[in-house]
Design a protein around this motif. Structure first.
Motif, PDB file in Angstrom:
ATOM      1  N   ALA A  12      25.897 -35.079 -39.793  1.00 44.28           N
ATOM      2  CA  ALA A  12      25.356 -33.769 -40.178  1.00 44.28           C
ATOM      3  C   ALA A  12      25.314 -32.820 -38.986  1.00 44.28           C
ATOM      4  CB  ALA A  12      23.960 -33.938 -40.778  1.00 44.28           C
ATOM      5  N   ILE A  13      24.911 -33.321 -37.828  1.00 41.29           N
ATOM      6  CA  ILE A  13      24.838 -32.484 -36.626  1.00 41.29           C
ATOM      7  C   ILE A  13      26.226 -32.045 -36.189  1.00 41.29           C
ATOM      8  CG2 ILE A  13      24.198 -32.464 -34.178  1.00 41.29           C
ATOM      9  CD1 ILE A  13      21.842 -34.342 -35.013  1.00 41.29           C
ATOM     10  N   ALA A  14      27.212 -32.905 -36.331  1.00 41.84           N
ATOM     11  CA  ALA A  14      28.587 -32.558 -35.950  1.00 41.84           C
ATOM     12  C   ALA A  14      29.104 -31.358 -36.743  1.00 41.84           C
ATOM     13  CB  ALA A  14      29.503 -33.761 -36.148  1.00 41.84           C
ATOM     14  N   ALA A  15      28.562 -31.141 -37.928  1.00 42.83           N
ATOM     15  CA  ALA A  15      28.975 -30.015 -38.769  1.00 42.83           C
ATOM     16  C   ALA A  15      28.210 -28.726 -38.444  1.00 42.83           C
ATOM     17  CB  ALA A  15      28.785 -30.376 -40.238  1.00 42.83           C
ATOM     18  N   LEU A  16      27.303 -28.779 -37.480  1.00 39.81           N
ATOM     19  CA  LEU A  16      26.480 -27.622 -37.107  1.00 39.81           C
ATOM     20  C   LEU A  16      26.905 -27.108 -35.733  1.00 39.81           C
ATOM     21  CD1 LEU A  16      23.049 -29.116 -38.188  1.00 39.81           C
ATOM     22  CD2 LEU A  16      24.196 -27.152 -39.259  1.00 39.81           C
ATOM     23  N   PRO A  17      27.698 -26.031 -35.689  1.00 36.04           N
ATOM     24  CA  PRO A  17      28.145 -25.496 -34.405  1.00 36.04           C
ATOM     25  C   PRO A  17      26.965 -25.194 -33.474  1.00 36.04           C
ATOM     26  CG  PRO A  17      29.276 -24.395 -36.210  1.00 36.04           C
ATOM     27  CD  PRO A  17      28.193 -25.253 -36.823  1.00 36.04           C
ATOM     28  N   GLY A  18      27.102 -25.628 -32.222  1.00 38.40           N
ATOM     29  CA  GLY A  18      26.088 -25.340 -31.223  1.00 38.40           C
ATOM     30  C   GLY A  18      24.949 -26.340 -31.154  1.00 38.40           C
ATOM     31  N   TRP A  19      24.944 -27.333 -32.039  1.00 41.20           N
ATOM     32  CA  TRP A  19      23.860 -28.315 -32.080  1.00 41.20           C
ATOM     33  C   TRP A  19      24.350 -29.669 -31.592  1.00 41.20           C
ATOM     34  CZ3 TRP A  19      18.766 -27.540 -33.380  1.00 41.20           C
ATOM     35  CH2 TRP A  19      18.455 -26.256 -33.824  1.00 41.20           C
ATOM     36  N   SER A  20      23.426 -30.417 -30.989  1.00 44.58           N
ATOM     37  CA  SER A  20      23.725 -31.777 -30.557  1.00 44.58           C
ATOM     38  C   SER A  20      22.482 -32.635 -30.730  1.00 44.58           C
ATOM     39  CB  SER A  20      24.183 -31.797 -29.094  1.00 44.58           C
ATOM     40  OG  SER A  20      23.157 -31.315 -28.254  1.00 44.58           O
ATOM     41  N   ARG A  21      22.718 -33.912 -30.811  1.00 41.51           N
ATOM     42  CA  ARG A  21      21.606 -34.854 -30.905  1.00 41.51           C
ATOM     43  C   ARG A  21      21.156 -35.174 -29.487  1.00 41.51           C
ATOM     44  NH1 ARG A  21      20.961 -39.850 -34.937  1.00 41.51           N
ATOM     45  NH2 ARG A  21      20.057 -41.277 -33.455  1.00 41.51           N
ATOM     46  N   GLN A  22      19.853 -35.164 -29.252  1.00 44.08           N
ATOM     47  CA  GLN A  22      19.321 -35.400 -27.917  1.00 44.08           C
ATOM     48  C   GLN A  22      18.928 -36.855 -27.705  1.00 44.08           C
ATOM     49  OE1 GLN A  22      19.340 -32.752 -25.507  1.00 44.08           O
ATOM     50  NE2 GLN A  22      20.767 -32.361 -27.157  1.00 44.08           N
ATOM     51  N   ASP A  23      18.410 -37.480 -28.726  1.00 44.51           N
ATOM     52  CA  ASP A  23      18.026 -38.887 -28.677  1.00 44.51           C
ATOM     53  C   ASP A  23      17.740 -39.321 -30.092  1.00 44.51           C
ATOM     54  OD1 ASP A  23      15.409 -37.991 -29.313  1.00 44.51           O
ATOM     55  OD2 ASP A  23      14.806 -37.964 -27.216  1.00 44.51           O
ATOM     56  N   GLU A  24      16.993 -40.370 -30.270  1.00 42.73           N
ATOM     57  CA  GLU A  24      16.716 -40.886 -31.610  1.00 42.73           C
ATOM     58  C   GLU A  24      15.943 -39.914 -32.495  1.00 42.73           C
ATOM     59  OE1 GLU A  24      17.635 -43.886 -33.080  1.00 42.73           O
ATOM     60  OE2 GLU A  24      18.958 -43.941 -31.332  1.00 42.73           O
ATOM     61  N   LYS A  25      15.160 -39.041 -31.894  1.00 39.62           N
ATOM     62  CA  LYS A  25      14.261 -38.195 -32.677  1.00 39.62           C
ATOM     63  C   LYS A  25      14.570 -36.709 -32.648  1.00 39.62           C
ATOM     64  CE  LYS A  25      10.273 -41.214 -32.347  1.00 39.62           C
ATOM     65  NZ  LYS A  25       8.859 -41.318 -32.046  1.00 39.62           N
ATOM     66  N   TRP A  26      15.410 -36.233 -31.750  1.00 38.41           N
ATOM     67  CA  TRP A  26      15.559 -34.803 -31.524  1.00 38.41           C
ATOM     68  C   TRP A  26      16.993 -34.320 -31.653  1.00 38.41           C
ATOM     69  CZ3 TRP A  26      11.449 -31.633 -30.838  1.00 38.41           C
ATOM     70  CH2 TRP A  26      10.230 -32.234 -30.518  1.00 38.41           C
ATOM     71  N   MET A  27      17.120 -33.067 -32.118  1.00 39.06           N
ATOM     72  CA  MET A  27      18.388 -32.355 -32.051  1.00 39.06           C
ATOM     73  C   MET A  27      18.118 -31.008 -31.395  1.00 39.06           C
ATOM     74  SD  MET A  27      18.835 -31.492 -36.122  1.00 39.06           S
ATOM     75  CE  MET A  27      20.181 -30.325 -36.033  1.00 39.06           C
ATOM     76  N   GLN A  28      19.146 -30.436 -30.769  1.00 34.92           N
ATOM     77  CA  GLN A  28      18.965 -29.203 -30.014  1.00 34.92           C
ATOM     78  C   GLN A  28      20.132 -28.262 -30.251  1.00 34.92           C
ATOM     79  OE1 GLN A  28      17.546 -29.467 -25.904  1.00 34.92           O
ATOM     80  NE2 GLN A  28      19.351 -28.305 -25.300  1.00 34.92           N
ATOM     81  N   GLY A  29      19.814 -26.978 -30.388  1.00 32.24           N
ATOM     82  CA  GLY A  29      20.829 -25.937 -30.506  1.00 32.24           C
ATOM     83  C   GLY A  29      20.543 -24.821 -29.520  1.00 32.24           C
ATOM     84  N   SER A  30      21.608 -24.224 -28.990  1.00 36.00           N
ATOM     85  CA  SER A  30      21.453 -23.131 -28.032  1.00 36.00           C
ATOM     86  C   SER A  30      22.240 -21.922 -28.504  1.00 36.00           C
ATOM     87  CB  SER A  30      21.956 -23.546 -26.651  1.00 36.00           C
ATOM     88  OG  SER A  30      21.144 -24.561 -26.121  1.00 36.00           O
ATOM     89  N   TYR A  31      21.682 -20.749 -28.225  1.00 39.52           N
ATOM     90  CA  TYR A  31      22.278 -19.484 -28.635  1.00 39.52           C
ATOM     91  C   TYR A  31      22.242 -18.520 -27.458  1.00 39.52           C
ATOM     92  CZ  TYR A  31      21.199 -21.491 -33.202  1.00 39.52           C
ATOM     93  OH  TYR A  31      21.107 -22.318 -34.287  1.00 39.52           O
ATOM     94  N   ARG A  32      23.351 -17.835 -27.216  1.00 43.41           N
ATOM     95  CA  ARG A  32      23.434 -16.847 -26.127  1.00 43.41           C
ATOM     96  C   ARG A  32      23.559 -15.451 -26.713  1.00 43.41           C
ATOM     97  NH1 ARG A  32      23.680 -18.957 -21.249  1.00 43.41           N
ATOM     98  NH2 ARG A  32      24.326 -21.119 -21.053  1.00 43.41           N
ATOM     99  N   PHE A  33      22.963 -14.496 -26.008  1.00 47.22           N
ATOM    100  CA  PHE A  33      22.923 -13.112 -26.473  1.00 47.22           C
ATOM    101  C   PHE A  33      23.349 -12.170 -25.365  1.00 47.22           C
ATOM    102  CE2 PHE A  33      20.127 -15.700 -28.928  1.00 47.22           C
ATOM    103  CZ  PHE A  33      20.400 -15.311 -30.226  1.00 47.22           C
ATOM    104  N   ALA A  34      23.759 -10.973 -25.758  1.00 47.20           N
ATOM    105  CA  ALA A  34      24.183  -9.966 -24.784  1.00 47.20           C
ATOM    106  C   ALA A  34      22.997  -9.403 -24.012  1.00 47.20           C
ATOM    107  CB  ALA A  34      24.943  -8.842 -25.485  1.00 47.20           C
TER     108      ALA A  34
END
Length: 101
Positions: A12-34
């Motif tokens: 599921a995470i692989a289908a979410l651009p910008g997101w990655s799994r951090q460990d067993e309990k967490w996922m993280q996404g990052s966004y950059r702005f102008a």
């Protein structure tokens, strides 16, 4: 909500651009702005979505970069609710922030 199996969460995470799994309990996404103002406007939209879904991310703001971390405490890890939240945040990023759509 039921905790997702590791393989299902990874898929599921692989289908979410910008997101990655951090460990067993967490996922993280990052966004950059102008600009810093755009980053803060995005955080406001994330807050509205989180309130509506009653599922709140950890939010880090580093000038023009916003980092979101998700987990479902009651399930002890990642659930479908985390995936749905990440999808909503990605959609807001794509459609409502100038230059990202």
């Amino acid at each position: 909500m039921v905790k997702m199996q590791a393989e299902a969460a990874d898929e599921a995470i692989a289908a979410l651009p910008g997101w990655s799994r951090q460990d067993e309990k967490w996922m993280q996404g990052s966004y950059r702005f102008a600009t810093f103002v755009e980053a803060i406007a995005f955080v406001g939209k994330v807050a509205e979505i989180a309130e509506a879904m009653n599922h709140h991310p950890f939010i880090g703001i580093d000038y023009k970069k916003v980092t979101l971390r998700l987990t479902t405490w009651h399930a002890g890890g990642l659930t479908e609710l985390d995936m749905q939240s990440a999808e909503r945040y990605n959609e807001v990023y794509r459609t409502s922030i100038p230059g990202n759509g």
